[in-house]
Design a protein around this motif. Structure first.
Motif, PDB file in Angstrom:
ATOM      1  N   LEU A  26       0.831  -1.209   0.000  1.00 34.96           N
ATOM      2  CA  LEU A  26       0.000   0.000   0.000  1.00 34.96           C
ATOM      3  C   LEU A  26       0.867   1.262   0.000  1.00 34.96           C
ATOM      4  CD1 LEU A  26      -3.213   0.634   2.039  1.00 34.96           C
ATOM      5  CD2 LEU A  26      -1.376   2.302   2.107  1.00 34.96           C
ATOM      6  N   PHE A  27       1.828   1.330   0.900  1.00 36.12           N
ATOM      7  CA  PHE A  27       2.680   2.518   0.974  1.00 36.12           C
ATOM      8  C   PHE A  27       3.540   2.639  -0.286  1.00 36.12           C
ATOM      9  CE2 PHE A  27       1.338   2.683   5.306  1.00 36.12           C
ATOM     10  CZ  PHE A  27       1.608   3.974   5.762  1.00 36.12           C
ATOM     11  N   ALA A  28       4.029   1.530  -0.801  1.00 39.55           N
ATOM     12  CA  ALA A  28       4.859   1.570  -2.003  1.00 39.55           C
ATOM     13  C   ALA A  28       4.065   2.108  -3.191  1.00 39.55           C
ATOM     14  CB  ALA A  28       5.397   0.173  -2.312  1.00 39.55           C
ATOM     15  N   ARG A  29       2.831   1.660  -3.324  1.00 42.95           N
ATOM     16  CA  ARG A  29       1.996   2.106  -4.442  1.00 42.95           C
ATOM     17  C   ARG A  29       1.570   3.564  -4.302  1.00 42.95           C
ATOM     18  NH1 ARG A  29      -1.709  -3.408  -5.230  1.00 42.95           N
ATOM     19  NH2 ARG A  29      -0.076  -4.609  -6.311  1.00 42.95           N
ATOM     20  N   ARG A  30       1.693   4.101  -3.102  1.00 42.54           N
ATOM     21  CA  ARG A  30       1.369   5.509  -2.895  1.00 42.54           C
ATOM     22  C   ARG A  30       2.612   6.391  -2.866  1.00 42.54           C
ATOM     23  NH1 ARG A  30      -3.808   4.771   1.333  1.00 42.54           N
ATOM     24  NH2 ARG A  30      -5.074   3.618  -0.192  1.00 42.54           N
ATOM     25  N   GLY A  31       3.705   5.856  -3.371  1.00 45.30           N
ATOM     26  CA  GLY A  31       4.886   6.668  -3.615  1.00 45.30           C
ATOM     27  C   GLY A  31       5.943   6.684  -2.533  1.00 45.30           C
ATOM     28  N   TRP A  32       5.770   5.899  -1.476  1.00 47.24           N
ATOM     29  CA  TRP A  32       6.746   5.892  -0.387  1.00 47.24           C
ATOM     30  C   TRP A  32       7.866   4.898  -0.678  1.00 47.24           C
ATOM     31  CZ3 TRP A  32       5.604   7.289   5.215  1.00 47.24           C
ATOM     32  CH2 TRP A  32       4.594   8.260   5.292  1.00 47.24           C
ATOM     33  N   LEU A  33       9.012   5.164  -0.065  1.00 49.23           N
ATOM     34  CA  LEU A  33      10.097   4.195  -0.052  1.00 49.23           C
ATOM     35  C   LEU A  33       9.899   3.317   1.176  1.00 49.23           C
ATOM     36  CD1 LEU A  33      12.765   3.240  -1.344  1.00 49.23           C
ATOM     37  CD2 LEU A  33      13.956   4.732   0.284  1.00 49.23           C
ATOM     38  N   VAL A  34       9.856   2.007   0.967  1.00 48.56           N
ATOM     39  CA  VAL A  34       9.513   1.070   2.032  1.00 48.56           C
ATOM     40  C   VAL A  34      10.722   0.211   2.400  1.00 48.56           C
ATOM     41  CG1 VAL A  34       8.026  -0.851   2.717  1.00 48.56           C
ATOM     42  CG2 VAL A  34       7.113   0.990   1.267  1.00 48.56           C
ATOM     43  N   GLY A  35      11.146   0.297   3.647  1.00 50.27           N
ATOM     44  CA  GLY A  35      12.118  -0.629   4.185  1.00 50.27           C
ATOM     45  C   GLY A  35      11.365  -1.839   4.689  1.00 50.27           C
ATOM     46  N   ALA A  36      11.499  -2.961   4.012  1.00 47.46           N
ATOM     47  CA  ALA A  36      10.740  -4.166   4.316  1.00 47.46           C
ATOM     48  C   ALA A  36      11.639  -5.166   5.025  1.00 47.46           C
ATOM     49  CB  ALA A  36      10.160  -4.764   3.044  1.00 47.46           C
ATOM     50  N   ALA A  37      11.383  -5.375   6.302  1.00 48.55           N
ATOM     51  CA  ALA A  37      12.220  -6.267   7.100  1.00 48.55           C
ATOM     52  C   ALA A  37      11.468  -7.543   7.452  1.00 48.55           C
ATOM     53  CB  ALA A  37      12.667  -5.562   8.380  1.00 48.55           C
ATOM     54  N   ASP A  38      12.159  -8.670   7.355  1.00 47.06           N
ATOM     55  CA  ASP A  38      11.559  -9.959   7.702  1.00 47.06           C
ATOM     56  C   ASP A  38      12.696 -10.953   7.875  1.00 47.06           C
ATOM     57  OD1 ASP A  38       8.428 -11.029   7.357  1.00 47.06           O
ATOM     58  OD2 ASP A  38       9.915 -12.620   7.178  1.00 47.06           O
ATOM     59  N   ILE A  39      12.416 -12.054   8.541  1.00 49.92           N
ATOM     60  CA  ILE A  39      13.443 -13.084   8.689  1.00 49.92           C
ATOM     61  C   ILE A  39      13.457 -14.033   7.495  1.00 49.92           C
ATOM     62  CG2 ILE A  39      13.426 -13.019  11.218  1.00 49.92           C
ATOM     63  CD1 ILE A  39      11.713 -15.549  11.181  1.00 49.92           C
ATOM     64  N   ASP A  40      12.451 -13.932   6.627  1.00 51.13           N
ATOM     65  CA  ASP A  40      12.279 -14.840   5.499  1.00 51.13           C
ATOM     66  C   ASP A  40      12.643 -14.141   4.191  1.00 51.13           C
ATOM     67  OD1 ASP A  40      11.186 -16.443   3.396  1.00 51.13           O
ATOM     68  OD2 ASP A  40       9.839 -17.406   4.828  1.00 51.13           O
ATOM     69  N   ALA A  41      13.825 -14.416   3.661  1.00 50.04           N
ATOM     70  CA  ALA A  41      14.298 -13.752   2.443  1.00 50.04           C
ATOM     71  C   ALA A  41      13.421 -14.038   1.222  1.00 50.04           C
ATOM     72  CB  ALA A  41      15.748 -14.150   2.162  1.00 50.04           C
ATOM     73  N   PRO A  42      12.993 -15.280   0.980  1.00 42.65           N
ATOM     74  CA  PRO A  42      12.131 -15.531  -0.188  1.00 42.65           C
ATOM     75  C   PRO A  42      10.831 -14.724  -0.158  1.00 42.65           C
ATOM     76  CG  PRO A  42      13.054 -17.594   0.593  1.00 42.65           C
ATOM     77  CD  PRO A  42      13.392 -16.552   1.623  1.00 42.65           C
ATOM     78  N   ARG A  43      10.255 -14.540   1.014  1.00 39.08           N
ATOM     79  CA  ARG A  43       9.034 -13.735   1.107  1.00 39.08           C
ATOM     80  C   ARG A  43       9.296 -12.291   0.698  1.00 39.08           C
ATOM     81  NH1 ARG A  43       6.138 -15.511   6.828  1.00 39.08           N
ATOM     82  NH2 ARG A  43       5.221 -17.491   6.083  1.00 39.08           N
ATOM     83  N   LEU A  44      10.442 -11.770   1.106  1.00 39.31           N
ATOM     84  CA  LEU A  44      10.779 -10.401   0.731  1.00 39.31           C
ATOM     85  C   LEU A  44      10.973 -10.278  -0.775  1.00 39.31           C
ATOM     86  CD1 LEU A  44      13.248  -9.372   3.582  1.00 39.31           C
ATOM     87  CD2 LEU A  44      10.860  -8.693   3.305  1.00 39.31           C
ATOM     88  N   GLY A  45      11.522 -11.327  -1.384  1.00 39.61           N
ATOM     89  CA  GLY A  45      11.678 -11.326  -2.831  1.00 39.61           C
ATOM     90  C   GLY A  45      10.334 -11.282  -3.536  1.00 39.61           C
TER      91      GLY A  45
END
Length: 261
Positions: A26-45
């Motif tokens: 949602l934030f990315a589609r509204r023009g924000w830069l999103v720092g996406a943190a998670d322990i699961d690398a494939p999910r982030l991909g």
């Protein structure tokens, strides 16, 4: 000059699925830069593939590791000129079932993620938030924080900790220009709930009604608002009012809602 050209930024923990995923998109589609943190690398991909190009900065990190969290925040703010408009502390885990059936290790893990993870993130994001005009610190609490829920007792206690911490820091951090708030909802349709091996009886009574997209929209409003607690859905709002109205006598209602009578 920097404040005129820099991009609005949000750092989200637990961004690989559920509420965190929907909020990141949602934030990315509204023009924000999103720092996406998670322990699961494939999910982030997979998240990065669904968002606009250049809008996601994926970061594999464990919120229970204080040093790793510090490095992660430092790494993201290198993309934001040292600023951070919003920190959304969403990472959490849930184990349901009677207290004595949940292992001590799982109790400890819940507290490590749901409490220590929050504290680590607040400490690590304070400086960039303070540097940023009209910054927001938003934590994910739960409707279970209103009154202890059987078969979620440790989880509910951790979320009550988050709510109380939010109340205290909203006063402390106001002098630093940081708005502090928390999001509460009843059961949300996320892997955290429907993927659980053991499900609390209260799920049958209350149902799992709130889509994660609705919570994400509430995070957006919280990032632009001033309220302390943002309650999502009728159940969360009604529970809050009932606890305030009935006080200690609410235990009778809690038994029924939890499937114990």
């Amino acid at each position: 000059m920097e404040s005129q050209v820099r991009r609005k930024s949000i750092l989200i923990t637990g961004a690989g699925s559920g509420i965190g995923l929907k909020t990141a998109i949602l934030f990315a589609r509204r023009g924000w830069l999103v720092g996406a943190a998670d322990i699961d690398a494939p999910r982030l991909g997979r998240l990065q593939a669904r968002a606009p190009d250049g809008s996601i900065v994926p970061m594999v990190a464990d919120v229970t590791d204080r040093e790793a969290v510090g490095h992660m925040v430092e790494s993201f703010t290198q993309h934001t000129l040292g600023y951070l408009d919003v920190a959304f502390l969403n990472a959490g885990i849930l184990r349901m079932g009677p207290f004595i059936d949940i292992s001590p290790d799982d109790h400890t893990l819940m507290n490590n993620v749901n409490i220590d993870g929050i504290l680590n993130m607040i400490s690590a994001t304070f400086v960039p938030l303070k540097r940023t005009p009209d910054a927001h610190l938003i934590s994910m609490s739960s409707a279970s924080a209103e009154y202890g829920v059987p078969e979620l007792a440790v989880y509910a206690a951790a979320k009550a900790f988050v709510r109380s911490l939010t109340e205290g820091l909203s006063i402390e951090f106001a002098e630093h220009g940081i708005t502090v708030s928390a999001i509460t909802a009843s059961y949300v349709t996320t892997p955290l709930v429907y993927g659980a091996k053991v499900k609390a009886r209260s799920i049958e009574r209350l149902g799992v009604k709130i889509p994660p997209q609705r919570v994400a929209e509430t995070v957006w409003r919280a990032a632009h608002g001033r309220k302390l607690i943002w309650r999502v859905g009728f159940d969360a709002k009604l529970l809050h009012l009932a606890v305030r109205l009935f006080g200690d006598h609410f235990s009778i209602i809690a038994r029924r809602l939890s499937g114990y009578s």
